[in-house]
Write a protein that holds these residues in place. Sequence first.
Motif, mmCIF file in Angstrom:
data_model
loop_
_atom_site.group_PDB
_atom_site.id
_atom_site.type_symbol
_atom_site.label_atom_id
_atom_site.label_comp_id
_atom_site.label_asym_id
_atom_site.label_seq_id
_atom_site.Cartn_x
_atom_site.Cartn_y
_atom_site.Cartn_z
ATOM 1 N N ARG A 3 2.170 1.863 -3.464
ATOM 2 C CA ARG A 3 1.089 2.379 -4.326
ATOM 3 C C ARG A 3 0.813 3.846 -4.008
ATOM 4 O O ARG A 3 0.577 4.659 -4.918
ATOM 5 C CB ARG A 3 -0.163 1.523 -4.130
ATOM 6 N N ALA A 4 0.805 4.205 -2.717
ATOM 7 C CA ALA A 4 0.573 5.604 -2.334
ATOM 8 C C ALA A 4 1.650 6.511 -2.927
ATOM 9 O O ALA A 4 1.348 7.599 -3.444
ATOM 10 C CB ALA A 4 0.552 5.728 -0.811
ATOM 11 N N HIS A 9 0.830 -1.206 0.000
ATOM 12 C CA HIS A 9 0.000 0.000 0.000
ATOM 13 C C HIS A 9 0.869 1.263 0.000
ATOM 14 O O HIS A 9 0.515 2.255 -0.663
ATOM 15 C CB HIS A 9 -0.933 -0.004 1.214
ATOM 16 N N GLU A 20 -4.430 4.948 0.303
ATOM 17 C CA GLU A 20 -3.395 3.919 0.345
ATOM 18 C C GLU A 20 -2.414 4.184 1.494
ATOM 19 O O GLU A 20 -1.990 3.251 2.190
ATOM 20 C CB GLU A 20 -2.642 3.878 -0.985
#
Length: 635
Positions: free
Chosen positions: A537-538, A534, A552
Amino acid sequence: MPRRAVSFLIALLAVLLAASPARAEAPQRLDNQFTDASGWIDNRAPAENAVQDLQDKTGIQLWVVLVDSFDGTPAQSWTDETARLSDLGDRDALLAIAVEDRSYAYSFPDDARISDKELAEVAEKDIEPALRKGDWSGAVVAAAEGYQDAASGGSGLIWAVLIVLLVVVAGLAWVFLRRRRRAAAPAPAPAGPTEAELSSRANALLVELDDDLRASERELELATAQYGEPATAQFRSALDEARRNVGEAFQLRMTLDEKPTPGDRSKLTRIIELCEAADKRLDDESDAFDRLRDLESRAAEVADEVDRRRARIEAAVPGAEATVRDLQARFSGGAVTAITGNADQIRERLAFAADSARQAREALTQGRNPEAALAVRGGEQAVDQADHLVRAIERAATELPAARSAADGLLAEVTAETAAGRAALTGGGEVPPGLAAAVTGGEQVLAEVRAALAADRPDPVAAVARLQSADAALDAALAAARDAAERSAHARSMLAQALPVARAEVFAANDFITTRRGAVDYSARAALSEAQRHLSRAESLAASDPVTALSEAQQAHQLASQAGQSARVDVQSWGGAGPYGRPGGFDAGAFAGAVLGGILAGGGRSPGGFGGSSRRGGGGGHSSGGGRRGGGGRF
């Protein structure tokens, strides 16, 4: 010198010798099947004959070692590590007795013909009674005879088996004669392993592969620093591919834990397949990687480098201790708890590194280059972990004040949003669904967080988490009243505060698990793996889609916090009631620290360099690659 003075000195020397402590010995490589350096057994012939008879009749080779003391190391860990150092394989068992400690342990291969229950019965009924009497030879004889009986099953069992076989044959003949004219029904497919067995296998593989990835990544960093990126590109590719497989496997494991449903066999099977694929991918490159690093020929050079790095880190320990004390005085919470024991752990790793360098040099002087290579590899891992532990303290010193500042920013943000929400509630217009609850919850969180931050030792990380949660609820409720541009600008502003805090939480959890991985189970590793996914992705969406990136980042923070908490529980359980049986668990010296850090593994997994399962398990020329089983206790 007067005769009276000489007599006094002789008497004093005799008292000192009589009061000298038992000679403690570290885990060792056994050169002979029967080791008794202190001569506790006067007549070894009966014991040696029983051991030989066991081997002749069952094929099990029982190694025996008697020492004065296990050197403060838990009996099972000492025995398992001695078995590993001695290259004991899948037909080799080890019985270790520490006479002055009044403790013993045994180590058996996984695929022996003797069950765990039978091993425990031999220990209770045969070995311990002799040990309590101080009959060391009798204990060895009893062990050998007990193992022989368990492995052979006894003549009565043989006759029982023969009778059962005769009955089965007769029954099969009757069935065949009765049904020979009938069409044969299709045989049912084998049931295969149960879901519980698949789950256990999947969890074990996840832990093993996560350890392999961590060890391989550090080995790759060392090789890249020495030879450059082009020379190590193929290994980087293998590592990245294996990491993707294990990451997908952890994601599946998290899904199963969150929403367990009947019939999860396919997902468990997929986890196992992914782990085995990652394991094979790493192993495919391990030989080539070893040739590149060539630790056997460079052992002396690497030992010198271990000593240099150890000296640098030792110089940083007093400052790190002072930093921990300062942070403990200013803050509370999981981020502080995670670094509280770091200084002791640093010293244990450094002590292990020093001993590894010494063992490597001794091995080199005797021409034992492979043993020297293993020793310096352990030393490298130990100083790496010590460095991790120092940097974790340094990061906490930066990130805790930053979290405190982020909390102030979030307080202002949530205050403004609750005010906007309250105005929307009283303005007479259409009220978005859920706004009243979000505003009330936000006002309550604001009051509680302000009180918590006003305390002498606040927990800014927990405050940030609570404020982020309240902000997310208000965002969702106010979304209908905002246009897309406003939502994006708001998310970008929030992301600037959320992303550094999430990144810090992920790094803190990773540092803790890396340096205590010998005690950390799969659940903490799975949560960390998902947190890293996550967070990545952020970071990738921060510029293009701040709204999704914010979500995220918040998930990464939550999962990393969960991973850190779960890992700390694992370590506390390991230290309090685990293999060391001591409150806190961190007072068994450098060896215990090496086991905790995953540099050494007393439970079957052994550390290695770049690679997978080829780095774990047996030896001795007839190893099946499996782990070992143990038991023992006090007498």
